[in-house]
Design a protein around this motif. Sequence first.
Motif, PDB file in Angstrom:
ATOM      1  N   ALA A 164       0.835  -0.998   0.099  1.00 20.03           N
ATOM      2  CA  ALA A 164      -0.060   0.078   0.125  1.00 20.03           C
ATOM      3  C   ALA A 164       0.812   1.262  -0.140  1.00 20.03           C
ATOM      4  O   ALA A 164       0.773   2.218  -0.661  1.00 20.03           O
ATOM      5  CB  ALA A 164      -1.140  -0.097   1.042  1.00 20.03           C
ATOM      6  N   ARG A 165       1.832   1.196   0.762  1.00 17.10           N
ATOM      7  CA  ARG A 165       2.775   2.368   0.740  1.00 17.10           C
ATOM      8  C   ARG A 165       3.623   2.557  -0.768  1.00 17.10           C
ATOM      9  O   ARG A 165       3.716   3.657  -1.080  1.00 17.10           O
ATOM     10  CB  ARG A 165       4.063   2.182   1.961  1.00 17.10           C
ATOM     11  CG  ARG A 165       5.043   3.282   1.993  1.00 17.10           C
ATOM     12  CD  ARG A 165       5.985   2.907   3.045  1.00 17.10           C
ATOM     13  NE  ARG A 165       6.809   4.061   3.111  1.00 17.10           N
ATOM     14  CZ  ARG A 165       8.256   3.773   3.196  1.00 17.10           C
ATOM     15  NH1 ARG A 165       8.569   2.483   3.104  1.00 17.10           N
ATOM     16  NH2 ARG A 165       9.129   4.765   3.189  1.00 17.10           N
ATOM     17  N   TRP A 166       4.002   1.347  -1.362  1.00 19.44           N
ATOM     18  CA  TRP A 166       4.530   1.488  -2.646  1.00 19.44           C
ATOM     19  C   TRP A 166       3.617   2.025  -3.527  1.00 19.44           C
ATOM     20  O   TRP A 166       3.873   3.129  -4.481  1.00 19.44           O
ATOM     21  CB  TRP A 166       4.934   0.022  -3.008  1.00 19.44           C
ATOM     22  CG  TRP A 166       5.451   0.168  -4.431  1.00 19.44           C
ATOM     23  CD1 TRP A 166       4.748   0.065  -5.590  1.00 19.44           C
ATOM     24  CD2 TRP A 166       6.773  -0.267  -4.728  1.00 19.44           C
ATOM     25  NE1 TRP A 166       5.777   0.030  -6.642  1.00 19.44           N
ATOM     26  CE2 TRP A 166       7.138  -0.281  -6.123  1.00 19.44           C
ATOM     27  CE3 TRP A 166       7.953  -0.532  -3.677  1.00 19.44           C
ATOM     28  CZ2 TRP A 166       8.295  -0.832  -6.593  1.00 19.44           C
ATOM     29  CZ3 TRP A 166       9.116  -0.948  -4.732  1.00 19.44           C
ATOM     30  CH2 TRP A 166       9.341  -0.990  -5.910  1.00 19.44           C
ATOM     31  N   ASP A 167       2.322   1.679  -3.415  1.00 17.88           N
ATOM     32  CA  ASP A 167       1.256   2.218  -4.317  1.00 17.88           C
ATOM     33  C   ASP A 167       0.933   3.846  -4.183  1.00 17.88           C
ATOM     34  O   ASP A 167       0.654   4.115  -5.269  1.00 17.88           O
ATOM     35  CB  ASP A 167       0.013   1.607  -4.200  1.00 17.88           C
ATOM     36  CG  ASP A 167      -0.071  -0.046  -4.590  1.00 17.88           C
ATOM     37  OD1 ASP A 167       0.938  -0.331  -5.339  1.00 17.88           O
ATOM     38  OD2 ASP A 167      -0.903  -0.719  -4.297  1.00 17.88           O
ATOM     39  N   ARG A 168       0.920   4.194  -2.922  1.00 20.93           N
ATOM     40  CA  ARG A 168       0.893   5.804  -2.711  1.00 20.93           C
ATOM     41  C   ARG A 168       2.133   6.426  -3.569  1.00 20.93           C
ATOM     42  O   ARG A 168       2.118   7.705  -3.791  1.00 20.93           O
ATOM     43  CB  ARG A 168       0.846   6.083  -1.323  1.00 20.93           C
ATOM     44  CG  ARG A 168      -0.233   5.715  -0.524  1.00 20.93           C
ATOM     45  CD  ARG A 168      -0.344   6.323   0.878  1.00 20.93           C
ATOM     46  NE  ARG A 168       1.091   6.362   1.493  1.00 20.93           N
ATOM     47  CZ  ARG A 168       1.420   5.417   2.283  1.00 20.93           C
ATOM     48  NH1 ARG A 168       0.755   4.391   2.628  1.00 20.93           N
ATOM     49  NH2 ARG A 168       2.516   5.807   3.117  1.00 20.93           N
ATOM     50  N   PHE A 169       3.156   5.803  -3.917  1.00 18.62           N
ATOM     51  CA  PHE A 169       4.494   6.460  -4.646  1.00 18.62           C
ATOM     52  C   PHE A 169       4.416   5.803  -6.017  1.00 18.62           C
ATOM     53  O   PHE A 169       5.729   5.798  -6.391  1.00 18.62           O
ATOM     54  CB  PHE A 169       5.580   6.300  -3.775  1.00 18.62           C
ATOM     55  CG  PHE A 169       5.608   6.864  -2.521  1.00 18.62           C
ATOM     56  CD1 PHE A 169       6.100   8.213  -2.390  1.00 18.62           C
ATOM     57  CD2 PHE A 169       4.948   6.493  -1.154  1.00 18.62           C
ATOM     58  CE1 PHE A 169       6.200   8.918  -1.284  1.00 18.62           C
ATOM     59  CE2 PHE A 169       4.917   7.083  -0.120  1.00 18.62           C
ATOM     60  CZ  PHE A 169       5.851   8.396  -0.095  1.00 18.62           C
ATOM     61  N   SER A 170       3.455   5.365  -6.392  1.00 14.45           N
ATOM     62  CA  SER A 170       3.336   4.594  -7.960  1.00 14.45           C
ATOM     63  C   SER A 170       4.380   5.349  -8.989  1.00 14.45           C
ATOM     64  O   SER A 170       4.875   4.800  -9.792  1.00 14.45           O
ATOM     65  CB  SER A 170       2.040   4.254  -8.169  1.00 14.45           C
ATOM     66  OG  SER A 170       1.265   5.225  -8.363  1.00 14.45           O
ATOM     67  N   SER A 171       3.981   6.584  -9.023  1.00 11.06           N
ATOM     68  CA  SER A 171       4.510   7.368 -10.084  1.00 11.06           C
ATOM     69  C   SER A 171       5.766   7.515  -9.904  1.00 11.06           C
ATOM     70  O   SER A 171       6.862   7.782 -10.972  1.00 11.06           O
ATOM     71  CB  SER A 171       3.713   8.605 -10.314  1.00 11.06           C
ATOM     72  OG  SER A 171       2.357   8.639 -10.724  1.00 11.06           O
ATOM     73  N   LEU A 172       6.464   7.512  -8.766  1.00 14.83           N
ATOM     74  CA  LEU A 172       8.012   7.673  -8.412  1.00 14.83           C
ATOM     75  C   LEU A 172       8.563   6.532  -8.530  1.00 14.83           C
ATOM     76  O   LEU A 172       9.482   6.442  -9.022  1.00 14.83           O
ATOM     77  CB  LEU A 172       7.933   8.250  -7.136  1.00 14.83           C
ATOM     78  CG  LEU A 172       9.306   8.260  -6.514  1.00 14.83           C
ATOM     79  CD1 LEU A 172      10.012   9.805  -7.108  1.00 14.83           C
ATOM     80  CD2 LEU A 172       9.382   8.682  -5.029  1.00 14.83           C
ATOM     81  N   LEU A 173       7.911   5.441  -8.174  1.00 13.21           N
ATOM     82  CA  LEU A 173       8.742   3.930  -8.035  1.00 13.21           C
ATOM     83  C   LEU A 173       8.541   2.915  -9.140  1.00 13.21           C
ATOM     84  O   LEU A 173       9.192   2.025  -9.437  1.00 13.21           O
ATOM     85  CB  LEU A 173       8.030   3.248  -6.900  1.00 13.21           C
ATOM     86  CG  LEU A 173       8.352   3.960  -5.565  1.00 13.21           C
ATOM     87  CD1 LEU A 173       7.877   3.223  -4.144  1.00 13.21           C
ATOM     88  CD2 LEU A 173       9.852   4.275  -5.303  1.00 13.21           C
ATOM     89  N   GLU A 174       7.247   3.329 -10.097  1.00 10.75           N
ATOM     90  CA  GLU A 174       7.092   2.204 -10.942  1.00 10.75           C
ATOM     91  C   GLU A 174       7.469   2.730 -12.524  1.00 10.75           C
ATOM     92  O   GLU A 174       7.392   2.280 -13.695  1.00 10.75           O
ATOM     93  CB  GLU A 174       5.705   1.805 -10.966  1.00 10.75           C
ATOM     94  CG  GLU A 174       5.196   1.172  -9.735  1.00 10.75           C
ATOM     95  CD  GLU A 174       3.963   0.932  -9.834  1.00 10.75           C
ATOM     96  OE1 GLU A 174       2.911   1.119 -10.590  1.00 10.75           O
ATOM     97  OE2 GLU A 174       3.507   0.428  -8.592  1.00 10.75           O
ATOM     98  N   GLY A 175       7.870   3.980 -12.480  1.00 17.22           N
ATOM     99  CA  GLY A 175       8.174   4.596 -13.981  1.00 17.22           C
ATOM    100  C   GLY A 175       7.032   4.958 -14.859  1.00 17.22           C
ATOM    101  O   GLY A 175       5.941   5.010 -14.296  1.00 17.22           O
TER     102      GLY A 175
END
Length: 162
Positions: free
Chosen positions: A144-155
């Motif tokens: 869930a934390r990863w998903d909140r930063f999806s534009s930053l972490l998933e390119g």
Amino acid sequence: MSVSRLPRRARLPRSARLGLAASAALALAPALLAAPATASALPLPLPGTEPGDHLTVTVTDSGSWSGTHHLYCHPDGGTYRNAKEACAQLDRQTHWGKDLFAPVPKDSVCTMIYGGPQRARVTGTWAGRRVNAEFNRKNGCETARWDRFSSLLEGPKSTTKS
């Protein structure tokens, strides 16, 4: 007693008064010139630092997006094709006095659903604060934390349809 009522011998000559006024103005000038024109809620940047926010994102085990990427915000740029989207996502979540990149609290109750092998480390400066955060998808809270930063972490998202 006002200055005009002091005996003449106690008053400074006009040239001395003008000299003191000029000296006071010169002494205050650097402080007045250095003062910001408007008040800001965000901390002022340190001298010698670049304006805006800069994050270095190192992603591993994430396929073609794995590697080190740079995001600059305010103004937007860096090695992100979706820099504007990533900066906007971070801006929406930024609140004064709250650490945007805080880890999941140790006492959190999380589902034990594995979200994948992806990992990321984010370092740099955001909103005047140093950032040194790690991300993973090892349980529901971390995912869930990863998903909140999806534009930053998933390119960048794929534009092709399958």
